[in-house]
Write an enzyme that holds these catalytic residues in place. Structure first.
Site, PDB file in Angstrom:
ATOM      1  CB  SER A 238      -0.785  -0.047   1.232  1.00  0.00           C
ATOM      2  OG  SER A 238      -1.790  -0.984   1.079  1.00  0.00           O
TER       3      SER A 238
ATOM      4  CG  HIS B 256      -3.082  -2.026  -3.368  1.00  0.00           C
ATOM      5  ND1 HIS B 256      -2.017  -2.799  -3.365  1.00  0.00           N
ATOM      6  CD2 HIS B 256      -3.505  -1.253  -2.392  1.00  0.00           C
ATOM      7  CE1 HIS B 256      -1.887  -2.919  -1.976  1.00  0.00           C
ATOM      8  NE2 HIS B 256      -2.501  -1.996  -1.398  1.00  0.00           N
TER       9      HIS B 256
ATOM     10  CG  HIS C  89      -5.143  -6.497   0.759  1.00  0.00           C
ATOM     11  ND1 HIS C  89      -5.109  -5.767  -0.648  1.00  0.00           N
ATOM     12  CD2 HIS C  89      -3.964  -6.495   1.286  1.00  0.00           C
ATOM     13  CE1 HIS C  89      -4.065  -4.991  -0.466  1.00  0.00           C
ATOM     14  NE2 HIS C  89      -3.496  -5.307   0.794  1.00  0.00           N
TER      15      HIS C  89
ATOM     16  CE1 TYR D 299      -8.596  -4.575   2.413  1.00  0.00           C
ATOM     17  CE2 TYR D 299      -6.891  -5.453   3.230  1.00  0.00           C
ATOM     18  CZ  TYR D 299      -7.536  -4.587   2.626  1.00  0.00           C
ATOM     19  OH  TYR D 299      -6.822  -3.501   2.252  1.00  0.00           O
ATOM     20  CD  GLU D 300      -8.600  -6.406  -2.494  1.00  0.00           C
ATOM     21  OE1 GLU D 300      -8.947  -5.553  -3.307  1.00  0.00           O
ATOM     22  OE2 GLU D 300      -7.208  -6.519  -2.323  1.00  0.00           O
TER      23      GLU D 300
ATOM     24  CB  ALA E 259       1.342  -0.038   4.494  1.00  0.00           C
TER      25      ALA E 259
ATOM     26  CG  MET F 212      -4.935  -6.125   7.377  1.00  0.00           C
ATOM     27  SD  MET F 212      -6.544  -5.262   7.045  1.00  0.00           S
ATOM     28  CE  MET F 212      -6.479  -4.198   8.416  1.00  0.00           C
ATOM     29  CB  SER F 213      -0.858  -8.166   2.765  1.00  0.00           C
ATOM     30  OG  SER F 213       0.139  -7.316   3.001  1.00  0.00           O
TER      31      SER F 213
ATOM     32  CG  ASN G 224      -0.900   2.404  11.106  1.00  0.00           C
ATOM     33  OD1 ASN G 224      -0.779   2.101  10.120  1.00  0.00           O
ATOM     34  ND2 ASN G 224      -1.312   1.703  12.335  1.00  0.00           N
TER      35      ASN G 224
ATOM     36  CG  HIS H 283      -6.305   2.860   3.000  1.00  0.00           C
ATOM     37  ND1 HIS H 283      -5.549   1.701   3.448  1.00  0.00           N
ATOM     38  CD2 HIS H 283      -6.282   3.104   1.737  1.00  0.00           C
ATOM     39  CE1 HIS H 283      -4.925   1.457   2.153  1.00  0.00           C
ATOM     40  NE2 HIS H 283      -5.395   2.524   1.086  1.00  0.00           N
TER      41      HIS H 283
HETATM   42  N1  HPA Z   1      -3.134  -2.839  11.110  1.00  0.00           N
HETATM   43  C1  HPA Z   1      -3.477  -3.898  10.176  1.00  0.00           C
HETATM   44  N2  HPA Z   1      -2.825  -3.742   8.814  1.00  0.00           N
HETATM   45  C2  HPA Z   1      -2.269  -2.331   8.608  1.00  0.00           C
HETATM   46  C3  HPA Z   1      -2.199  -1.343   9.731  1.00  0.00           C
HETATM   47  C4  HPA Z   1      -2.482  -1.504  11.012  1.00  0.00           C
HETATM   48  O1  HPA Z   1      -2.427  -1.031  12.101  1.00  0.00           O
HETATM   49  N3  HPA Z   1      -1.555  -0.320   9.163  1.00  0.00           N
HETATM   50  C5  HPA Z   1      -1.327  -0.610   7.886  1.00  0.00           C
HETATM   51  N4  HPA Z   1      -1.816  -1.623   7.523  1.00  0.00           N
END
Ligand code: HPA
Length: 273
Positions: free
Chosen positions: A31, A62, A84, A86-87, A114, A212-213, A236, A248
């Protein structure tokens, strides 16, 4: 049986018909990190929409391109955009990019992403060499898939992530002066960010970053016989570790600020591999 060859015959054919070279190294750009592709000498670009059966990435940041490029005489295959879990995509769909990389004959892959920083010493903008993966959350789906394609109940993963690639990334960090953290990566299924309680649990377990990847892609790449390396950009503080609400947009903004250092690190890694 989930046979990637028959399910993705057309995709494989399209890629092999367009193959300008056998790549020395492939990279999946996470990302907000896709711009690296535009900083290299591109030989050929294929929109993923032109690859039959290729899932469409629905996440902002993406782009959906496969690029063949050169840097410092290295032949590089780049995936700008990722699929992903989650998609709503299933494991074979999520793992198609890794399978295509394998089909080009490429033997080394760097997976980037990320991630949220759990380790209290991490700050947004840090780059982290992934030295371990937690795959619990995807284990059932992944094991079922690997069992179907291999017929084996158990697969083992030694030298994972690859010591050679990891040492090269560390050396690239020294050479380029780009500071590099290192640590473990926890796969969360998403799509929501974690709860504060989950992050507190991760803190107690000594987990360093969450995303998440990547984890399932890394396992599959290793299964296919590739050397695998991983880099997270900490975008973050993980949930509850700062007063700010996670979004995001924050992920994309931090990636934008950090991308020059990311690109420097990765280019130096290419030169050294
Ligand atoms: N959690 C999960 N996935 C992420 C995060 C997070 O804090 N930051 C970027 N992708």
């Amino acid at each position: 049986m989930t046979n990637m060859n028959s399910k993705y015959r057309q995709a494989i054919k399209t890629l092999s018909d367009n193959l300008p070279f056998t790549p020395d190294i492939a990279i999946v750009l996470g990302s907000g990190l896709g711009d690296l592709a535009d900083k290299l000498h591109k030989i050929k670009s294929i929109p993923t929409t032109e690859i039959p059966g290729y899932p469409k990435s629905t996440v902002h940041g993406h782009k959906g391109f496969i690029h063949f490029a050169e840097y410092d005489s290295r032949k590089i295959l780049l995936f700008q955009g990722r699929i992903h879990f989650y998609e709503g995509y299933d494991i074979p769909e999520c793992l198609l990019p890794v399978y295509l990389i394998h089909k080009t004959g490429c033997k080394k892959v760097i997976l980037t992403n990320a991630a949220g920083g759990v380790n209290p010493s991490f700050v947004p903008g840090d780059l982290m060499l992934i030295d371990a993966f937690y795959t619990f959350n995807i284990k059932k789906e992944l094991s079922r898939f690997l069992r179907k394609i291999s017929g084996e109940q158990k697969n083992s993963f030694l030298d994972f992530p690859s010591r050679k690639i990891s040492e090269t990334i560390k050396l690239a960090s020294l050479k380029s002066g780009v500071f590099l953290q290192h640590g473990s990566y926890w796969f969360g299924k998403g799509p929501s960010y974690e709860t504060k309680a989950e992050i507190q649990m991760m803190l107690k377990l000594g987990i360093d970053a969450v995303g998440m990847s990547t984890a399932h892609e890394a396992v599959y790449a290793k299964y296919l016989g590739m050397e695998v390396g991983g880099i997270s950009l900490i975008t973050n503080y993980a949930a509850g570790l700062s007063p700010t609400k996670l979004s995001h947009q924050e992920v994309i903004d931090t990636a934008n600020e950090a991308k020059d250092r990311f690109e420097k690190l990765v280019k130096n890694t290419f030169s050294l591999l």
